[in-house]
Design a protein around this motif. Sequence first.
Motif, PDB file in Angstrom:
ATOM      1  N   LYS A   6      -0.927   2.752 -10.706  1.00 13.56           N
ATOM      2  CA  LYS A   6      -0.710   3.110  -9.298  1.00 13.56           C
ATOM      3  C   LYS A   6       0.573   3.918  -9.146  1.00 13.56           C
ATOM      4  CE  LYS A   6      -3.225  -0.677  -7.184  1.00 13.56           C
ATOM      5  NZ  LYS A   6      -3.151  -1.879  -6.361  1.00 13.56           N
ATOM      6  N   TYR A   7       1.607   3.526  -9.891  1.00 16.26           N
ATOM      7  CA  TYR A   7       2.884   4.225  -9.835  1.00 16.26           C
ATOM      8  C   TYR A   7       2.723   5.662 -10.330  1.00 16.26           C
ATOM      9  CZ  TYR A   7       7.682   5.509 -10.989  1.00 16.26           C
ATOM     10  OH  TYR A   7       8.876   6.151 -11.079  1.00 16.26           O
ATOM     11  N   LEU A   8       1.915   5.868 -11.353  1.00 14.92           N
ATOM     12  CA  LEU A   8       1.688   7.203 -11.906  1.00 14.92           C
ATOM     13  C   LEU A   8       0.593   7.961 -11.162  1.00 14.92           C
ATOM     14  CD1 LEU A   8       1.833   6.423 -15.724  1.00 14.92           C
ATOM     15  CD2 LEU A   8       3.606   7.441 -14.299  1.00 14.92           C
ATOM     16  N   CYS A   9       0.034   7.352 -10.118  1.00 17.46           N
ATOM     17  CA  CYS A   9      -1.045   7.929  -9.326  1.00 17.46           C
ATOM     18  C   CYS A   9      -2.277   8.242 -10.173  1.00 17.46           C
ATOM     19  CB  CYS A   9      -0.578   9.185  -8.587  1.00 17.46           C
ATOM     20  SG  CYS A   9       0.728   8.855  -7.411  1.00 17.46           S
ATOM     21  N   GLN A  10      -2.548   7.371 -11.136  1.00 23.81           N
ATOM     22  CA  GLN A  10      -3.753   7.502 -11.947  1.00 23.81           C
ATOM     23  C   GLN A  10      -4.753   6.466 -11.464  1.00 23.81           C
ATOM     24  OE1 GLN A  10      -2.539   6.906 -15.976  1.00 23.81           O
ATOM     25  NE2 GLN A  10      -1.594   8.922 -16.154  1.00 23.81           N
ATOM     26  N   MET A  43       6.415 -14.671 -23.228  1.00 27.31           N
ATOM     27  CA  MET A  43       5.914 -13.314 -23.014  1.00 27.31           C
ATOM     28  C   MET A  43       4.872 -13.348 -21.895  1.00 27.31           C
ATOM     29  SD  MET A  43       7.594 -11.489 -25.168  1.00 27.31           S
ATOM     30  CE  MET A  43       6.744  -9.984 -25.443  1.00 27.31           C
ATOM     31  N   ALA A  44       4.486 -12.181 -21.415  1.00 26.51           N
ATOM     32  CA  ALA A  44       3.517 -12.082 -20.328  1.00 26.51           C
ATOM     33  C   ALA A  44       2.143 -12.583 -20.785  1.00 26.51           C
ATOM     34  CB  ALA A  44       3.398 -10.637 -19.862  1.00 26.51           C
ATOM     35  N   THR A  45       1.447 -13.254 -19.880  1.00 27.53           N
ATOM     36  CA  THR A  45       0.086 -13.713 -20.164  1.00 27.53           C
ATOM     37  C   THR A  45      -0.863 -12.519 -20.060  1.00 27.53           C
ATOM     38  OG1 THR A  45      -0.411 -14.189 -17.850  1.00 27.53           O
ATOM     39  CG2 THR A  45       0.610 -15.972 -19.146  1.00 27.53           C
ATOM     40  N   PRO A  46      -2.095 -12.642 -20.553  1.00 33.40           N
ATOM     41  CA  PRO A  46      -3.039 -11.531 -20.419  1.00 33.40           C
ATOM     42  C   PRO A  46      -3.249 -11.102 -18.966  1.00 33.40           C
ATOM     43  CG  PRO A  46      -3.841 -13.063 -22.053  1.00 33.40           C
ATOM     44  CD  PRO A  46      -2.622 -13.691 -21.427  1.00 33.40           C
ATOM     45  N   ALA A  47      -3.283 -12.042 -18.026  1.00 35.54           N
ATOM     46  CA  ALA A  47      -3.445 -11.689 -16.611  1.00 35.54           C
ATOM     47  C   ALA A  47      -2.233 -10.901 -16.109  1.00 35.54           C
ATOM     48  CB  ALA A  47      -3.645 -12.952 -15.776  1.00 35.54           C
ATOM     49  N   GLN A  48      -1.046 -11.290 -16.553  1.00 39.67           N
ATOM     50  CA  GLN A  48       0.158 -10.573 -16.153  1.00 39.67           C
ATOM     51  C   GLN A  48       0.187  -9.172 -16.763  1.00 39.67           C
ATOM     52  OE1 GLN A  48       2.925 -13.511 -17.537  1.00 39.67           O
ATOM     53  NE2 GLN A  48       3.268 -14.341 -15.476  1.00 39.67           N
ATOM     54  N   VAL A  49      -0.281  -9.041 -17.984  1.00 39.49           N
ATOM     55  CA  VAL A  49      -0.354  -7.717 -18.629  1.00 39.49           C
ATOM     56  C   VAL A  49      -1.298  -6.819 -17.843  1.00 39.49           C
ATOM     57  CG1 VAL A  49      -1.114  -6.490 -20.700  1.00 39.49           C
ATOM     58  CG2 VAL A  49       0.277  -8.551 -20.920  1.00 39.49           C
ATOM     59  N   ASP A  50      -2.437  -7.369 -17.411  1.00 37.04           N
ATOM     60  CA  ASP A  50      -3.380  -6.584 -16.607  1.00 37.04           C
ATOM     61  C   ASP A  50      -2.736  -6.126 -15.298  1.00 37.04           C
ATOM     62  OD1 ASP A  50      -5.332  -6.855 -18.528  1.00 37.04           O
ATOM     63  OD2 ASP A  50      -6.349  -8.512 -17.504  1.00 37.04           O
ATOM     64  N   LEU A  51      -2.000  -7.010 -14.643  1.00 35.57           N
ATOM     65  CA  LEU A  51      -1.320  -6.653 -13.395  1.00 35.57           C
ATOM     66  C   LEU A  51      -0.286  -5.558 -13.630  1.00 35.57           C
ATOM     67  CD1 LEU A  51      -0.666  -7.127 -10.388  1.00 35.57           C
ATOM     68  CD2 LEU A  51       0.966  -8.870 -11.135  1.00 35.57           C
ATOM     69  N   ILE A  52       0.492  -5.684 -14.687  1.00 36.07           N
ATOM     70  CA  ILE A  52       1.515  -4.678 -14.997  1.00 36.07           C
ATOM     71  C   ILE A  52       0.860  -3.327 -15.244  1.00 36.07           C
ATOM     72  CG2 ILE A  52       3.222  -3.986 -16.739  1.00 36.07           C
ATOM     73  CD1 ILE A  52       3.812  -7.065 -17.034  1.00 36.07           C
ATOM     74  N   ARG A  53      -0.229  -3.306 -15.999  1.00 36.07           N
ATOM     75  CA  ARG A  53      -0.926  -2.051 -16.267  1.00 36.07           C
ATOM     76  C   ARG A  53      -1.478  -1.435 -14.986  1.00 36.07           C
ATOM     77  NH1 ARG A  53      -3.991  -3.770 -21.837  1.00 36.07           N
ATOM     78  NH2 ARG A  53      -2.182  -3.414 -23.168  1.00 36.07           N
ATOM     79  N   SER A  54      -2.033  -2.267 -14.119  1.00 37.56           N
ATOM     80  CA  SER A  54      -2.580  -1.789 -12.853  1.00 37.56           C
ATOM     81  C   SER A  54      -1.468  -1.196 -11.983  1.00 37.56           C
ATOM     82  CB  SER A  54      -3.274  -2.931 -12.123  1.00 37.56           C
ATOM     83  OG  SER A  54      -3.688  -2.518 -10.852  1.00 37.56           O
ATOM     84  N   LEU A  55      -0.338  -1.884 -11.878  1.00 30.29           N
ATOM     85  CA  LEU A  55       0.786  -1.377 -11.086  1.00 30.29           C
ATOM     86  C   LEU A  55       1.333  -0.081 -11.675  1.00 30.29           C
ATOM     87  CD1 LEU A  55       2.636  -4.732 -10.330  1.00 30.29           C
ATOM     88  CD2 LEU A  55       1.323  -3.337  -8.723  1.00 30.29           C
ATOM     89  N   TRP A  56       1.381   0.011 -13.006  1.00 32.56           N
ATOM     90  CA  TRP A  56       1.883   1.217 -13.645  1.00 32.56           C
ATOM     91  C   TRP A  56       0.963   2.395 -13.358  1.00 32.56           C
ATOM     92  CZ3 TRP A  56       6.359   2.638 -15.247  1.00 32.56           C
ATOM     93  CH2 TRP A  56       6.503   3.763 -16.047  1.00 32.56           C
TER      94      TRP A  56
END
Length: 140
Positions: free
Chosen positions: A122-126, A107-120
């Motif tokens: 940005k994608y939602l323009c939040q 599964m994704a590491t905590p750092a990868q989870v943070d990156l995914i959340r950040s990209l999401w």
Amino acid sequence: MDLDHRPSRGTGFLTDDRAAWEGGDPPMTPRTNSSFITNKQIALLHVAKKQLGLDDDTYRAILARYGRCESAADLTQPGFTAVVKYFTAMGFRSTWTQRTYGYRPTMATPAQVDLIRSLWRKYLCQPDEGDTEIVSQEVV
């Protein structure tokens, strides 16, 4: 007993407390390696010992009373559970699951989870509180 087939950790035997109470020698029962606790569980006990500020004598007394052994390497799973419950009652709180989300192989590491959340975000323009580039552009 053939000495070449002893378990690799601990004494390899469990004692029966009832026999000791009756004044006789306790019968020795061989146990399998699968009944031992893992190295991560041993490490958790040592973290609890340090967090609670226990000296070695007190720590070993707790192991003897609740885990029915002299060393963490000799603990069984039920003994480990009893010792951890006692440490929890004394105030020990493990932080292992708070940030690692538990043990999750593949599964994704905590750092990868943070990156995914950040990209999401940005994608939602939040705006992302941790992303200074986006926050500074919105202020201008």
